[in-house]
Design an enzyme around this catalytic site. Structure first.
Site, PDB file in Angstrom:
ATOM      1  N   GLU A 132       0.820  -1.204   0.000  1.00  0.00           N
ATOM      2  CA  GLU A 132       0.000   0.000   0.000  1.00  0.00           C
ATOM      3  C   GLU A 132       0.857   1.259   0.000  1.00  0.00           C
ATOM      4  O   GLU A 132       1.966   1.267   0.529  1.00  0.00           O
ATOM      5  CB  GLU A 132      -0.917   0.008   1.221  1.00  0.00           C
ATOM      6  CG  GLU A 132      -2.024  -0.998   1.044  1.00  0.00           C
ATOM      7  CD  GLU A 132      -3.107  -0.896   2.096  1.00  0.00           C
ATOM      8  OE1 GLU A 132      -4.104  -1.592   1.954  1.00  0.00           O
ATOM      9  OE2 GLU A 132      -2.961  -0.119   3.048  1.00  0.00           O
ATOM     10  N   CYS A 145       3.510   8.381   1.387  1.00  0.00           N
ATOM     11  CA  CYS A 145       4.130   7.397   2.268  1.00  0.00           C
ATOM     12  C   CYS A 145       4.281   6.110   1.480  1.00  0.00           C
ATOM     13  O   CYS A 145       3.292   5.539   1.028  1.00  0.00           O
ATOM     14  CB  CYS A 145       3.230   7.204   3.489  1.00  0.00           C
ATOM     15  SG  CYS A 145       3.795   5.942   4.622  1.00  0.00           S
ATOM     16  N   CYS A 152       7.161  -7.333   6.965  1.00  0.00           N
ATOM     17  CA  CYS A 152       8.316  -6.814   7.699  1.00  0.00           C
ATOM     18  C   CYS A 152       8.832  -7.905   8.633  1.00  0.00           C
ATOM     19  O   CYS A 152       8.047  -8.685   9.166  1.00  0.00           O
ATOM     20  CB  CYS A 152       7.896  -5.589   8.513  1.00  0.00           C
ATOM     21  SG  CYS A 152       9.274  -4.693   9.245  1.00  0.00           S
ATOM     22  N   CYS A 156       7.869  -5.537  15.608  1.00  0.00           N
ATOM     23  CA  CYS A 156       7.613  -4.552  16.656  1.00  0.00           C
ATOM     24  C   CYS A 156       6.225  -4.887  17.216  1.00  0.00           C
ATOM     25  O   CYS A 156       5.285  -5.101  16.443  1.00  0.00           O
ATOM     26  CB  CYS A 156       7.643  -3.133  16.093  1.00  0.00           C
ATOM     27  SG  CYS A 156       9.256  -2.721  15.399  1.00  0.00           S
ATOM     28  N   CYS A 159       3.023  -2.903  16.149  1.00  0.00           N
ATOM     29  CA  CYS A 159       2.815  -2.631  14.721  1.00  0.00           C
ATOM     30  C   CYS A 159       2.141  -3.813  14.050  1.00  0.00           C
ATOM     31  O   CYS A 159       2.576  -4.952  14.211  1.00  0.00           O
ATOM     32  CB  CYS A 159       4.148  -2.345  14.041  1.00  0.00           C
ATOM     33  SG  CYS A 159       3.997  -2.124  12.251  1.00  0.00           S
ATOM     34  N   GLY A 215       7.510  -2.254   5.908  1.00  0.00           N
ATOM     35  CA  GLY A 215       8.884  -2.725   5.726  1.00  0.00           C
ATOM     36  C   GLY A 215       9.941  -1.867   6.391  1.00  0.00           C
ATOM     37  O   GLY A 215       9.663  -0.762   6.862  1.00  0.00           O
ATOM     38  N   LEU A 270      11.880   5.501  17.726  1.00  0.00           N
ATOM     39  CA  LEU A 270      12.512   5.288  19.036  1.00  0.00           C
ATOM     40  C   LEU A 270      11.563   4.558  19.994  1.00  0.00           C
ATOM     41  O   LEU A 270      11.849   3.464  20.451  1.00  0.00           O
ATOM     42  CB  LEU A 270      12.956   6.642  19.614  1.00  0.00           C
ATOM     43  CG  LEU A 270      13.838   6.544  20.858  1.00  0.00           C
ATOM     44  CD1 LEU A 270      15.128   5.798  20.583  1.00  0.00           C
ATOM     45  CD2 LEU A 270      14.137   7.935  21.409  1.00  0.00           C
ATOM     46  N   HIS A 271      10.484   5.195  20.340  1.00  0.00           N
ATOM     47  CA  HIS A 271       9.387   4.576  21.097  1.00  0.00           C
ATOM     48  C   HIS A 271       9.665   4.170  22.535  1.00  0.00           C
ATOM     49  O   HIS A 271       8.747   3.915  23.304  1.00  0.00           O
ATOM     50  CB  HIS A 271       8.800   3.362  20.367  1.00  0.00           C
ATOM     51  CG  HIS A 271       8.424   3.608  18.951  1.00  0.00           C
ATOM     52  ND1 HIS A 271       7.770   4.745  18.535  1.00  0.00           N
ATOM     53  CD2 HIS A 271       8.623   2.871  17.824  1.00  0.00           C
ATOM     54  CE1 HIS A 271       7.572   4.683  17.226  1.00  0.00           C
ATOM     55  NE2 HIS A 271       8.093   3.565  16.777  1.00  0.00           N
ATOM     56  N   ASN A 346      -2.192   3.668  17.192  1.00  0.00           N
ATOM     57  CA  ASN A 346      -3.341   3.242  16.403  1.00  0.00           C
ATOM     58  C   ASN A 346      -3.642   1.804  16.725  1.00  0.00           C
ATOM     59  O   ASN A 346      -2.928   0.920  16.276  1.00  0.00           O
ATOM     60  CB  ASN A 346      -2.972   3.301  14.922  1.00  0.00           C
ATOM     61  CG  ASN A 346      -3.586   4.470  14.272  1.00  0.00           C
ATOM     62  OD1 ASN A 346      -4.791   4.639  14.330  1.00  0.00           O
ATOM     63  ND2 ASN A 346      -2.750   5.275  13.651  1.00  0.00           N
ATOM     64  N   CYS A 389      -0.650   4.654  10.459  1.00  0.00           N
ATOM     65  CA  CYS A 389       0.568   3.890  10.738  1.00  0.00           C
ATOM     66  C   CYS A 389       0.284   2.470  11.191  1.00  0.00           C
ATOM     67  O   CYS A 389      -0.542   2.253  12.061  1.00  0.00           O
ATOM     68  CB  CYS A 389       1.350   4.536  11.866  1.00  0.00           C
ATOM     69  SG  CYS A 389       1.774   6.208  11.574  1.00  0.00           S
TER      70      CYS A 389
HETATM   71  N1  SAH Z   1      10.414   0.052   9.612  1.00  0.00           N
HETATM   72  C1  SAH Z   1      10.428   1.474   9.600  1.00  0.00           C
HETATM   73  C2  SAH Z   1       9.315   2.128   8.788  1.00  0.00           C
HETATM   74  C3  SAH Z   1       7.911   1.573   8.917  1.00  0.00           C
HETATM   75  S1  SAH Z   1       6.917   1.991  10.308  1.00  0.00           S
HETATM   76  C4  SAH Z   1      10.422   2.007  11.017  1.00  0.00           C
HETATM   77  O1  SAH Z   1      10.280   1.215  11.937  1.00  0.00           O
HETATM   78  O2  SAH Z   1      10.614   3.191  11.194  1.00  0.00           O
HETATM   79  C5  SAH Z   1       6.533   3.690  10.240  1.00  0.00           C
HETATM   80  C6  SAH Z   1       6.210   4.270  11.599  1.00  0.00           C
HETATM   81  O3  SAH Z   1       4.898   3.882  12.070  1.00  0.00           O
HETATM   82  C7  SAH Z   1       7.173   3.812  12.688  1.00  0.00           C
HETATM   83  O4  SAH Z   1       7.559   4.870  13.498  1.00  0.00           O
HETATM   84  C8  SAH Z   1       6.336   2.826  13.445  1.00  0.00           C
HETATM   85  O5  SAH Z   1       6.884   2.617  14.705  1.00  0.00           O
HETATM   86  C9  SAH Z   1       4.972   3.487  13.418  1.00  0.00           C
HETATM   87  N2  SAH Z   1       3.862   2.586  13.759  1.00  0.00           N
HETATM   88  C10 SAH Z   1       3.716   1.298  13.428  1.00  0.00           C
HETATM   89  N3  SAH Z   1       2.563   0.791  13.941  1.00  0.00           N
HETATM   90  C11 SAH Z   1       1.946   1.784  14.595  1.00  0.00           C
HETATM   91  C12 SAH Z   1       0.704   1.873  15.302  1.00  0.00           C
HETATM   92  N4  SAH Z   1      -0.111   0.841  15.426  1.00  0.00           N
HETATM   93  N5  SAH Z   1       0.393   3.076  15.830  1.00  0.00           N
HETATM   94  C13 SAH Z   1       1.200   4.142  15.680  1.00  0.00           C
HETATM   95  N6  SAH Z   1       2.380   4.109  15.020  1.00  0.00           N
HETATM   96  C14 SAH Z   1       2.757   2.942  14.491  1.00  0.00           C
END
Ligand code: SAH
Length: 417
Positions: A132, A145, A152, A156, A159, A215, A270-271, A346, A389
């Site tokens: 997508e 985007c 992936c 995480c 995600c 990814g 970072l998170h 999200n 996201c």
């Molecule tokens: N692999 C790369 C790019 C893809 S994710 C990375 O990790 O940066 C793009 C962004 O969306 C990242 O910051 C990821 O942590 C965030 N993201 C993924 N799932 C999410 C969710 N459910 N809610 C909010 N942000 C999310």
């Protein structure tokens, strides 16, 4: 079948029946011919040389073809009117100009658009994967985007993409192709723009690119690099590298290379502010812990106050959202030109986390802000079309599973009667 789970969005194009089970096998894309889309200048020169273009003409021919493909957006060799018919025929015998097929387009009430795209090249079992891309219009910019992989490997825990098992790297052509398809649909080629009475931002729809779709872009370095070369080429899509942001979960050994060889802006997911928390959220942290990640950021080429690193921080209730977390975050960023993007989590069905309360997010933002860092809270965009996201492709997969089930039921009923 449409993908409209709610009332707001419009699905203006629906050709998804092509992927329904029982609809017959997909035709092999063009009998093994490769797409010319996504070849870098040297690769294209090599191809043309093999087709008999003399050495002294190569540069000029590559420039011509680049302009046709990426500046004018042509979809056929015949349209390349200043290229000789002989060369056009030779190219079309061996190559296609295949882009990604649009399976579905959804438009959110807020103008966000999401495309479900089928890749031109088949996988080892003949299957054609889907990814997508999302377009997010804002007052001063239009951001696309794009995805860098199908699925992936990072897992995480917050995600949704991480729960998908299927993974393959996208080719450079498939990455660039997302932009071409978006331009098609938005009407961004010169003739379309000229006919448009209301010029979009600075005469363009897509002014920025973020590699934040599905990814991990730094696990697909070579293809991402080639794609960004084409995207930023002045005779290509001519988007400045400063308007391209690559987001990584923190593949430390590749970060310096991203700066030196691709030259894009960097975003770090970072998170978490301690290794203990981050190990849980971003398991890659066990391999490349926070201290090493911060060092790589500090050494990122070309950093200045005008060229900051974006730190993405997803707000998870009771996990990483305390005042102490905010203070640790500020401490970690010391000495790094940075901005912090606070992302309200999200949720997705079955996700093990909740989004922090709004007040908590605001308090967190204030602490970071008082320390001198910009800390915008990212407004969720396109929620009504699941464009947010970590949700890419999940809605369509669920809906498709539902359709499959309905079709199975129908078949079972038919068989029983
Ligand atoms: N692999 C790369 C790019 C893809 S994710 C990375 O990790 O940066 C793009 C962004 O969306 C990242 O910051 C990821 O942590 C965030 N993201 C993924 N799932 C999410 C969710 N459910 N809610 C909010 N942000 C999310």
């Amino acid at each position: 079948m449409t993908l409209e789970p709610t009332t707001g969005p419009r699905t203006i194009l629906d050709i998804s029946h092509r992927s329904r089970p029982g609809h017959g096998p997909q035709p092999e894309p063009d009998g093994g011919r490769r797409s010319l889309i996504g070849l870098t200048r040297p690769e294209l020169a090599q191809v043309l040389s093999e087709l008999g273009v003399p050495e002294r003409q190569l540069r000029m021919r590559v420039g011509q073809i680049f302009r046709w493909l990426y500046n004018r957006g042509v979809t056929s060799f015949e349209a390349m009117t200043d290229v000789s018919k002989t060369l056009r025929d030779l190219m079309s015998e061996r190559f296609t100009l295949d882009r990604l097929d649009i399976i579905e387009e959804q438009i959110s009430a807020d103008g966000t658009r999401k495309w479900l795209l089928r890749l031109p090249a088949a996988g080892p079992l003949g299957q054609r994967h889907e990814v997508e891309a999302v377009y997010i219009p804002e007052e001063d910019r239009g951001t696309l985007c794009v995805s860098s992989q199908v699925g992936c490997t990072l897992s995480c825990t917050f995600c949704h993409t991480g729960t998908q098992t299927l993974v393959r790297n996208l080719t450079a052509g498939e990455i660039v192709g997302q932009l071409l398809v978006a331009r098609d649909r938005l009407g961004e080629w010169p003739e379309q723009l000229a006919a448009n009475p209301t010029p979009p931002v600075g005469g363009r729809y897509i002014t920025n690119i973020v590699l934040m779709g599905m990814g991990e872009p730094l696990y697909n370095f070579d293809n991402v690099k080639a794609a960004m070369e084409i995207v930023s080429d002045n005779e290509g899509l001519s988007l400045s590298r400063r308007r391209i942001t690559l987001s990584t979960a923190g593949v430390v050994p590749m970060i310096a290379r991203a700066g030196e060889e691709i030259g894009v802006m960097l975003a770090i997911s970072l998170h978490g502010t301690t290794d203990e928390i981050r190990n849980k959220l971003v398991p890659l942290n066990k391999k490349y812990p926070i201290a090493e990640l911060m060092d790589a950021c500090r050494n990122y080429p070309g950093l200045s106050n005008a060229r900051r690193i974006t730190f993405e921080y997803v707000m998870l209730k009771g996990i990483n959202d305390s005042d102490a977390d905010a203070k640790r975050l500020v401490k970690l960023l010391e000495g790094i030109p940075a901005k912090i993007n606070l992302i309200p989590f999200n949720p997705w069905p079955g996700s093990p986390y909740e989004c922090s309360d709004w007040e908590r997010i605001e308090t967190f933002a204030e602490i970071v802000n008082r320390a001198g860092y910009a800390s915008p809270i990212r407004t969720p965009r396109g929620r009504d079309i699941m464009a947010a996201c970590g949700q890419l492709k999940s809605a369509s997969e669920r809906l498709r599973a539902k359709t499959r089930k309905a079709l199975d039921n129908q078949a079972a009923e038919a068989a029983a009667s």
